[in-house]
Every structure is written in structure tokens, then in C-alpha cells.
Scaffold this active site. Sequence first.
Site, mmCIF file in Angstrom:
data_model
loop_
_atom_site.group_PDB
_atom_site.id
_atom_site.type_symbol
_atom_site.label_atom_id
_atom_site.label_comp_id
_atom_site.label_asym_id
_atom_site.label_seq_id
_atom_site.Cartn_x
_atom_site.Cartn_y
_atom_site.Cartn_z
ATOM 1 N N ASP A 10 -7.627 5.365 -14.528
ATOM 2 C CA ASP A 10 -9.031 5.793 -14.425
ATOM 3 C C ASP A 10 -9.631 5.230 -13.132
ATOM 4 O OD1 ASP A 10 -9.119 3.060 -15.186
ATOM 5 O OD2 ASP A 10 -11.200 3.323 -15.798
ATOM 6 N N THR B 98 -2.296 5.942 -23.856
ATOM 7 C CA THR B 98 -1.988 4.515 -23.832
ATOM 8 C C THR B 98 -3.200 3.778 -24.426
ATOM 9 O OG1 THR B 98 -3.003 3.831 -21.743
ATOM 10 C CG2 THR B 98 -0.894 4.979 -21.590
ATOM 11 N N GLU B 99 -3.047 2.463 -24.619
ATOM 12 C CA GLU B 99 -4.180 1.688 -25.142
ATOM 13 C C GLU B 99 -5.389 1.770 -24.192
ATOM 14 O OE1 GLU B 99 -1.387 -1.021 -25.862
ATOM 15 O OE2 GLU B 99 -1.599 -0.871 -28.034
ATOM 16 N N TYR B 100 -5.130 1.546 -22.911
ATOM 17 C CA TYR B 100 -6.226 1.586 -21.937
ATOM 18 C C TYR B 100 -6.818 2.982 -21.840
ATOM 19 C CZ TYR B 100 -6.008 -3.184 -20.180
ATOM 20 O OH TYR B 100 -6.097 -4.553 -20.060
ATOM 21 N N GLU B 101 -5.970 3.990 -21.890
ATOM 22 C CA GLU B 101 -6.452 5.371 -21.791
ATOM 23 C C GLU B 101 -7.450 5.667 -22.909
ATOM 24 O OE1 GLU B 101 -3.197 8.060 -21.500
ATOM 25 O OE2 GLU B 101 -4.436 9.862 -21.503
ATOM 26 N N GLU C 203 7.202 -5.602 -18.894
ATOM 27 C CA GLU C 203 5.882 -6.249 -18.899
ATOM 28 C C GLU C 203 6.036 -7.673 -18.390
ATOM 29 O OE1 GLU C 203 2.583 -5.518 -19.374
ATOM 30 O OE2 GLU C 203 2.352 -7.663 -19.001
ATOM 31 N N GLU D 271 8.786 2.238 -18.664
ATOM 32 C CA GLU D 271 7.357 2.083 -18.352
ATOM 33 C C GLU D 271 7.172 0.704 -17.744
ATOM 34 O OE1 GLU D 271 2.797 2.177 -20.144
ATOM 35 O OE2 GLU D 271 4.449 2.013 -21.559
ATOM 36 N N ASP E 220 -2.451 -2.382 -12.545
ATOM 37 C CA ASP E 220 -3.462 -3.260 -11.938
ATOM 38 C C ASP E 220 -3.819 -2.730 -10.545
ATOM 39 O OD1 ASP E 220 -3.141 -4.719 -14.205
ATOM 40 O OD2 ASP E 220 -2.105 -6.411 -13.285
ATOM 41 N N ASP F 35 8.581 -9.503 -13.761
ATOM 42 C CA ASP F 35 7.697 -8.931 -12.753
ATOM 43 C C ASP F 35 8.463 -7.777 -12.108
ATOM 44 O OD1 ASP F 35 6.386 -8.360 -10.284
ATOM 45 O OD2 ASP F 35 5.409 -10.314 -10.404
#
Length: 215
Positions: A153, A194-197, A68, A43, A117, A95
Site C-alpha cells: 500500500d 495477507t495480514e497487512y493487506e 522471515e 514468500e 518494509d 535475512d
Amino acid sequence: MRLRNVKGSREAIADSEFTINDFKEYAGRWNELFENDNPIRIEIGMGKGKFITELALNNPDINYIGIEKYSSVLIRAIEKRRELDINNLVFIRMDAVEIEEAFGEGEVDKIYLNFSDPWPKDRHAKRRLTSRQFFERYDHILKNSGNVEFKTDNRPLFDFSLEEIPQTKFKIDEYTFDLHGDKSAAIYEGNVTTEYEEKFVEKGNPICKLIASRT
Ligand code: SAM
């Protein structure tokens, strides 16, 4: 899994046995670190790592590597990882522009991009993880039968990706503009949030998802 603990590093991240600092040395031979020939899934931009940690717990026969850029979020994933008795999950702080230095040709079985992002300015398009520049990199590290799964999203980023990916060696196999709208759809099957999801679903934002492959 054979893990080396690098002593003398300044930050907790570098000191963690679960962060592979000398990742370039493992390019093409991650199977030696995991001590098996199980498939490797990554990921990119894993944040605090909820998604990849859950996948690793649910699928002990698959090896997972979370990538990450920022220590501030990666440290949260490491804290969770320490509590788990599993052998199939490690992290790299880097990166993703360096991704080809971390893996050999065709070494990766699947790439997950979650809530990447958006880089909204046109002049930053090449920094988007679904840009042609990134798919060129994925083409090298992903095995022929491998694929890329992308959730967001952000509709402009998703629309960009739908146009951009077919201009690379990849094609879009499946996509939806509302992943959670039809939980019986094949593309939703086995969805791990995911956390953002979770945050965006709670707010009522539709989640877009696509799957891209070369075959
Ligand atoms: N995937 C997680 C989720 O869905 O909850 C986190 C999403 S967050 C919006 C995007 C993450 O990607 C951030 O943690 C950011 O630091 C990371 N990221 C962005 N660009 C990156 C890059 N080029 N290489 C590695 N990580 C990156």
C-alpha cells in the site's frame, strides 16, 4: 516430506520441525526435503504467515517456503502450521540478503513480496526487497520462466519499484495502483490477502500490485 528436528536449540523456532535451520544444506535440493519434484514458491518477509499458509492449503501440488527475519512473528506462523496436516510448507528464519545461500540456480518458481518494509531513506534503498541488488539475487535463484509478485500500500515504494525493476534483467508484466478496485481484472484473479493487506483494505488504502519476469 522428510523433516529433521534439531535438538538442543534454545528457541522454540529452532526446535520446530517446520523451521529448516540447516537451510544452506538444502540449496539446490529442496525436492529431497519435500520428497517430490513439485514447483517451489517462496514468500520473503512472510510475517505471521497467513498468505503462504492459505496458498499451501489451496495448492497441495506446490511446495511453499516462507522466509522471515524475526522469530517474534515467525512463531505465530509455526503455531498455525502445527494444526495443519499438510506436507508442502516449511519456514526459514533468515535475512533475505542471504537468499542465494538458501537456493540453487533457478530452483525457485515464484517469489512473493508482500507489504515489504519501505526503507524510506535513499541511503537504505538497497535494503528494499525490490531494489536492483535484491533482483540480482532473485535472478540467480528464480527459474527462467519464474516471476516475482509484489503487493504494497506504500506508493513511494511502489513507484520506486516500477522504476527500479526495468533497470534489472526483469520487466514489469502487469501492474495496478488499486488491486481491490477492480475485482474482475486479471491481476486480481485468485488474490489471497495477507495480514497487512486486510488491515490496509479496511482502512481504505489502495493496494498496489506488480508482476515482474524476465521472459
Ligand atoms: N508479508 C506480511 C503481510 O503482508 O502481512 C508481513 C508484512 S510486514 C510489513 C514485513 C515483514 O517482512 C516483517 O515481518 C519483517 O520482519 C519481514 N522482513 C523485512 N525485511 C526482511 C528481510 N530482509 N528478510 C526477511 N524478512 C524480512
